[in-house]
Design a protein around this motif. Structure first.
Motif, short mmCIF file in Angstrom:
data_model
loop_
_atom_site.label_atom_id
_atom_site.label_comp_id
_atom_site.label_asym_id
_atom_site.label_seq_id
_atom_site.Cartn_x
_atom_site.Cartn_y
_atom_site.Cartn_z
N ALA A 129 61.04 38.16 72.83
CA ALA A 129 62.55 37.87 72.73
C ALA A 129 62.37 38.66 71.55
O ALA A 129 64.02 39.56 70.46
N GLN A 130 61.78 38.86 69.89
CA GLN A 130 62.07 39.40 69.12
C GLN A 130 61.62 41.30 69.48
O GLN A 130 62.00 41.79 68.45
N VAL A 131 61.42 41.77 70.83
CA VAL A 131 61.54 43.37 70.85
C VAL A 131 63.11 43.47 71.45
O VAL A 131 63.59 43.08 72.76
N GLN A 132 64.08 44.25 70.59
CA GLN A 132 65.30 44.36 70.81
C GLN A 132 65.62 45.47 70.32
O GLN A 132 64.96 46.60 70.33
N GLY A 133 66.74 46.08 71.21
CA GLY A 133 67.72 47.44 70.71
C GLY A 133 66.80 48.24 71.44
O GLY A 133 66.21 48.57 72.71
N ASP B 148 53.64 42.74 64.68
CA ASP B 148 53.52 43.74 64.77
C ASP B 148 53.54 44.89 65.40
O ASP B 148 53.85 46.28 65.38
N SER B 149 53.68 44.91 66.72
CA SER B 149 53.26 45.53 68.13
C SER B 149 53.65 44.86 69.06
O SER B 149 53.80 44.03 69.87
N LEU C 206 57.89 59.59 70.33
CA LEU C 206 59.31 60.07 69.11
C LEU C 206 59.65 58.05 68.66
O LEU C 206 60.84 57.87 67.61
N LEU C 207 58.89 56.91 69.52
CA LEU C 207 58.66 55.66 68.92
C LEU C 207 57.63 55.65 68.13
O LEU C 207 57.22 54.10 67.70
N HIS C 208 56.45 56.98 67.48
CA HIS C 208 55.20 56.62 66.64
C HIS C 208 54.44 55.55 67.65
O HIS C 208 53.89 54.59 66.53
N GLY C 209 54.35 55.93 69.12
CA GLY C 209 53.43 54.92 69.38
C GLY C 209 52.49 55.66 69.81
O GLY C 209 51.97 56.90 69.62
N PRO D 160 55.14 50.48 68.01
CA PRO D 160 55.23 49.05 66.57
C PRO D 160 56.59 48.73 66.69
O PRO D 160 57.76 49.62 67.23
N VAL D 161 56.43 47.65 66.61
CA VAL D 161 57.54 46.87 66.23
C VAL D 161 58.09 46.54 65.01
O VAL D 161 57.60 45.98 64.27
#
Length: 424
Positions: free
Chosen positions: A321-325, A360-361, A397-400, A419-420
């Motif tokens: 649930a913390q992973v959004q948007g 954080d990830s 683009l997501l710096h992953g 990264p989160v």
């Protein structure tokens, strides 16, 4: 007849000279206003009055050049009459959105606005100079042969004088005058064509704004291409397998066949929503809300795979649930593309899907067997070759970080770490 004239008035030498002469004539209505200060100062000498009138005339012409519509009109006329490829001017809203706006932008904008008055002054000056010299040389070319109307031609330099007398000398002088008059047209046109890109073309600030806008458009088109590739590619792959399964069990297990057909209907309906949205964006129409596929839709995605006959072993850990948007939508598309590739190139057997959310990830893993399989192995589906490069670009683009390759002799693994960024 008009069809033959039009090409001469579109980017030709004659149209360029005509453009210059029309600019000179267009400045005539300002001359009475420019002469008012000289008329109000009758005691001044003729030279002072002439200079004052010329200065006021130049200021009035420059003020007209400061108007925003003037620049658009001049650019359109220069494109047609001079044949110079000039882009439309960048408006202030587009320029304000460009990178680099700050303390120096107002100075650059003020400097840029002076380029149009300078072009207008150059345009009028070249028009008047070219018109007067052309008329003078043309009249001289008509009057010099035979000394008509007492016309004479002579050149004096540092006490050395060359006087054209009657006979062949007057004819030669007349021919030179006519040739010079004819050469003024290409000279004026060349001068205007040289000045147009420098004074009417995009300035440094406008070039930055145009480059930033092109970059935004390309980024948006690439994003839409990724969305379309992931959604349609996955749907077609799953629907093809589901249709094959429905055909095989249609008589033996009608319930399973109907479930496969329902899954095809659901997946294709979702793909049509994605397709309508992308096509609306590409046509620059006012598209509706983008379909929001997030990690919350992952169970539905796995169910469609199961209806296609795949064995999926999901393992979810952490607080999803913390992973959004944007991160949640991108993670869904990455898993969708990884599962699509597993269906296309896998050799049967279970597909392991691991999603681990840490503070954080976010780590995503898709593992499938490789090798020749019954209908789903390599070569069973044609591929465009854009899947893995698209994933790499999306993750970048997501710096992953992304790793894709063999995992032992019989498995293929796709691992993505993102990264989160928790909301502030």
């Amino acid at each position: 007849m008009f069809r033959g004239i039009r090409p001469l008035l579109r980017g030709s030498t004659y149209s360029g000279a005509l453009f210059a002469y029309c600019g000179a004539l267009a400045s005539l209505p300002l001359l009475p206003f420019a002469a008012l200060p000289a008329v109000a100062w009758p005691s001044a000498s003729v030279g002072v009055q002439f200079t004052l009138t010329l200065l006021v005339w130049s200021v009035l012409i420059g003020v007209i050049g400061l108007a925003r519509p003037t620049r658009r009109v001049l650019i359109a006329c220069a494109r047609r009459m001079l044949g110079v490829p000039l882009p439309d001017p960048v408006d202030e809203r587009r320029r304000a959105g460009s990178p680099g706006d700050g303390a120096g932008s107002s100075t650059a904008s003020g400097t840029d606005r002076l380029r149009t008055p300078l072009w207008l002054l150059s345009h009028v000056a070249l028009g008047w100079a070219g018109a007067q010299l052309s008329v003078l040389l043309f009249v001289a070319g008509l009057l010099l042969p035979g000394g008509w109307a007492g016309a004479e031609a002579g050149v004096s330099v540092n006490g050395w004088t060359l006087q054209a007398e009657g006979g062949w000398q007057s004819w030669a002088a007349a021919l030179c005058c006519l040739l010079l008059a004819a050469a003024l047209c290409p000279a004026v046109t060349y001068a205007l064509r040289w000045l147009a890109p420098r004074l009417l073309g995009p300035s440094s600030a406008e070039q930055l704004a145009l480059a930033a806008e092109r970059e935004r458009e390309l980024a948006e088109r690439n994003r839409l291409a990724h969305e379309l590739h992931d959604s349609i590619g996955h749907t077609l792959t799953a629907a093809t397998i589901q249709a094959a399964v429905a055909g095989e069990v249609l008589c033996a297990d009608p319930v399973a066949a109907r479930a496969a057909l329902r899954s095809i209907e659901e997946s294709t309906r979702a793909a049509l929503e994605d397709l309508d949205y992308v096509l609306g964006m590409l046509r620059e129409e006012k598209a509706g809300t983008a379909p929001a596929r997030t990690l919350a839709d992952l169970p539905e995605l796995l169910d469609r795979l199961r209806h296609a006959g795949a064995v999926v072993e999901p393992e979810l850990s952490g607080d999803l649930a913390q992973v959004q948007g944007t991160l949640s939508r991108a993670a869904y598309r990455i898993l969708q593309e990884g599962l699509t590739n597993a269906l296309r190139h896998g050799a049967g057997g279970p597909i392991r899907v691991e999603v681990a959310a840490a503070p954080d990830s976010l780590e995503l893993d898709v593992v499938n067997r490789t090798g020749a399989g019954s209908g789903t192995g390599p070569g069973a589906f044609p591929t465009s070759g854009h899947g893995l490069p698209g994933l790499i670009e999306r993750v970048r683009l997501l710096h992953g970080e992304i790793e894709a390759g063999p995992d032992g002799p019989e498995h293929w693994r796709l691992t993505v770490r993102l990264p989160v960024r928790l909301p502030a």
